[in-house]
Every structure is written in structure tokens, then in C-alpha cells.
Design a protein around this motif. Sequence first.
Motif, short mmCIF file in Angstrom:
data_model
loop_
_atom_site.label_atom_id
_atom_site.label_comp_id
_atom_site.label_asym_id
_atom_site.label_seq_id
_atom_site.Cartn_x
_atom_site.Cartn_y
_atom_site.Cartn_z
N LEU A 24 2.74 -12.81 -7.80
CA LEU A 24 2.38 -14.02 -6.93
C LEU A 24 3.27 -15.23 -7.28
CD1 LEU A 24 -0.51 -13.94 -4.06
CD2 LEU A 24 2.21 -13.35 -3.69
N ARG A 25 2.47 -15.83 -8.35
CA ARG A 25 3.35 -16.51 -8.84
C ARG A 25 4.46 -16.47 -9.99
NH1 ARG A 25 -2.16 -15.78 -9.97
NH2 ARG A 25 -1.45 -15.60 -12.28
N LEU A 26 4.59 -15.50 -10.50
CA LEU A 26 6.52 -14.82 -11.17
C LEU A 26 6.59 -14.83 -10.02
CD1 LEU A 26 6.98 -13.51 -13.83
CD2 LEU A 26 6.69 -12.01 -13.32
N LEU A 27 6.68 -14.18 -8.97
CA LEU A 27 8.03 -13.40 -8.06
C LEU A 27 8.20 -15.00 -6.94
CD1 LEU A 27 7.31 -9.77 -8.17
CD2 LEU A 27 9.09 -11.39 -9.21
N GLY A 28 7.23 -16.03 -6.97
CA GLY A 28 7.13 -16.39 -5.55
C GLY A 28 7.01 -15.36 -4.18
N TYR A 29 6.61 -14.75 -4.40
CA TYR A 29 6.41 -13.72 -3.49
C TYR A 29 4.96 -14.07 -2.25
CZ TYR A 29 9.11 -9.80 -5.08
OH TYR A 29 10.22 -8.87 -5.54
N VAL A 30 4.52 -13.73 -0.79
CA VAL A 30 3.54 -14.32 0.06
C VAL A 30 2.53 -11.92 0.42
CG1 VAL A 30 4.65 -16.07 1.02
CG2 VAL A 30 4.95 -13.93 1.93
N ILE A 31 1.69 -13.22 0.18
CA ILE A 31 0.75 -11.79 0.76
C ILE A 31 1.46 -11.14 1.65
CG2 ILE A 31 -1.98 -11.16 1.57
CD1 ILE A 31 -2.98 -13.00 -1.00
N ARG A 32 1.11 -10.18 2.08
CA ARG A 32 1.40 -9.65 4.13
C ARG A 32 0.45 -9.12 4.04
NH1 ARG A 32 7.54 -7.76 2.56
NH2 ARG A 32 8.57 -8.72 2.07
N ALA A 33 -0.20 -8.96 3.16
CA ALA A 33 -1.57 -7.80 3.78
C ALA A 33 -2.22 -7.57 3.01
CB ALA A 33 -1.17 -6.53 4.56
N GLU A 34 -3.38 -7.13 3.18
CA GLU A 34 -4.97 -6.93 1.80
C GLU A 34 -5.76 -6.66 2.46
OE1 GLU A 34 -6.34 -10.71 -0.15
OE2 GLU A 34 -5.40 -11.62 1.42
N GLU A 35 -6.92 -5.95 1.89
CA GLU A 35 -7.96 -5.59 2.65
C GLU A 35 -8.65 -5.25 0.65
OE1 GLU A 35 -7.39 -0.83 2.89
OE2 GLU A 35 -6.30 -2.12 4.44
N PRO A 36 -10.01 -5.10 1.19
CA PRO A 36 -10.51 -5.26 -0.60
C PRO A 36 -10.08 -3.93 -1.24
CG PRO A 36 -12.10 -5.01 1.49
CD PRO A 36 -10.63 -4.79 2.10
N GLY A 47 11.82 -7.65 3.32
CA GLY A 47 12.68 -7.16 1.68
C GLY A 47 11.36 -6.30 1.26
N THR A 48 11.98 -5.34 0.44
CA THR A 48 10.69 -4.67 -0.45
C THR A 48 10.08 -4.76 -1.05
OG1 THR A 48 12.57 -2.74 -0.86
CG2 THR A 48 10.92 -2.64 -2.12
N ALA A 49 8.53 -3.94 -1.04
CA ALA A 49 7.25 -4.82 -1.32
C ALA A 49 6.59 -4.11 -2.97
CB ALA A 49 6.71 -5.02 -0.54
N LEU A 50 5.88 -4.07 -3.26
CA LEU A 50 4.76 -4.41 -4.04
C LEU A 50 3.35 -4.54 -3.48
CD1 LEU A 50 5.63 -6.59 -7.69
CD2 LEU A 50 6.24 -3.82 -6.99
N SER A 51 3.31 -3.39 -4.07
CA SER A 51 0.83 -3.29 -3.51
C SER A 51 0.59 -2.89 -4.75
CB SER A 51 0.38 -2.14 -2.40
OG SER A 51 1.70 -2.32 -1.47
N PHE A 52 -0.81 -3.70 -5.01
CA PHE A 52 -1.32 -3.37 -5.95
C PHE A 52 -2.65 -2.56 -5.55
CE2 PHE A 52 1.24 -6.60 -6.43
CZ PHE A 52 2.00 -6.68 -7.11
N GLN A 53 -3.36 -1.61 -6.32
CA GLN A 53 -4.80 -0.88 -5.78
C GLN A 53 -5.23 -1.40 -6.58
OE1 GLN A 53 -3.70 2.75 -3.91
NE2 GLN A 53 -5.16 3.54 -5.42
N THR A 54 -6.94 -1.26 -7.02
CA THR A 54 -7.63 -1.00 -7.68
C THR A 54 -7.92 0.48 -8.31
OG1 THR A 54 -9.08 -3.14 -7.00
CG2 THR A 54 -10.26 -1.06 -7.72
N GLU A 55 -7.98 0.86 -9.02
CA GLU A 55 -8.46 2.24 -10.10
C GLU A 55 -9.75 1.69 -10.42
OE1 GLU A 55 -9.54 5.72 -10.29
OE2 GLU A 55 -7.86 5.59 -8.89
N PRO A 56 -10.37 2.43 -10.33
CA PRO A 56 -11.78 1.80 -11.70
C PRO A 56 -11.56 2.83 -12.57
CG PRO A 56 -12.59 1.77 -9.30
CD PRO A 56 -11.18 2.66 -9.08
#
Length: 124
Positions: A24-36, A47-56
Motif C-alpha cells: 500500500l505504501r510502496l505503490l500508493g494503492y488502496v484496500i479494496r477488500a479484506e478479511e482475516p 486496474g489489476t490488483a494484488l492480493s495477500f494471503q496468510t499461509e502459516p
Amino acid sequence: MSPTRLSTVVLDTHDAHKLAGFYLRLLGYVIRAEEPGWVLIGPPDGGTALSFQTEPAYVPPEWPSRWPEEQQMMMHLDIEVDDLETETARAVAEGATLHEYQPQDDVRVLCDPAGHPFCLWRQE
């Protein structure tokens, strides 16, 4: 319109919210959706997004490859910048690390806080 389209690229990590904050800080993007355990970010104007998924069981990739048994890099992000030195310093200030191996003068290879390699580059 095509019946299919790429909507996002998903990066696994130990902490989805922490890594999303870095991008978010690096690209100046905004949060579009989130969940735990999952966050979707993208450009404010669409435009095309990035997602991040917690993987233990996430294991950071190794690049360049040294040993066959290590987790290999399967992809990386290329981020075009206007000022390579300024943006490299800003990325490091946000939590990236400059990789020891730098294969080109017009590209800087860094790793995000979760260890994913990414490239900052400028058009020559």
C-alpha cells in the motif's frame, strides 16, 4: 469483452495484512477488500490488483537459485519508476531489502518484508 480476465495476483506470506501494508505504501494503492488472513489492494482508479494471503507454512523464495532443495522463486513483480535511486531508497525505508545480486544497471532487485523478490526499473 473477453469471458475471462486477470483480476489479481496473490502473494502468500506469514501475515497478509502486514505485507499488504508494505505494498500500500510502496505503490500508493488502496484496500479494496479484506478479511482475516486475506487482503486485496489496487490502484485507486481501478486496474489489476494484488492480493495477500496468510499461509502459516510459507517459505520465502530463494533467488537466484543456489540449491535444488530450496524454495525457488516462481514469479516476481516488476515496478516501473521514474527515478530509480529515489524509489529504491523509499522502498528500503518502507521495509524492503536491497538484494545482494544486481544483474542490470537500470534495474534494482529488492525483497519485500516477506522475502518475495521484486524489481524496480526505469525506461532508458
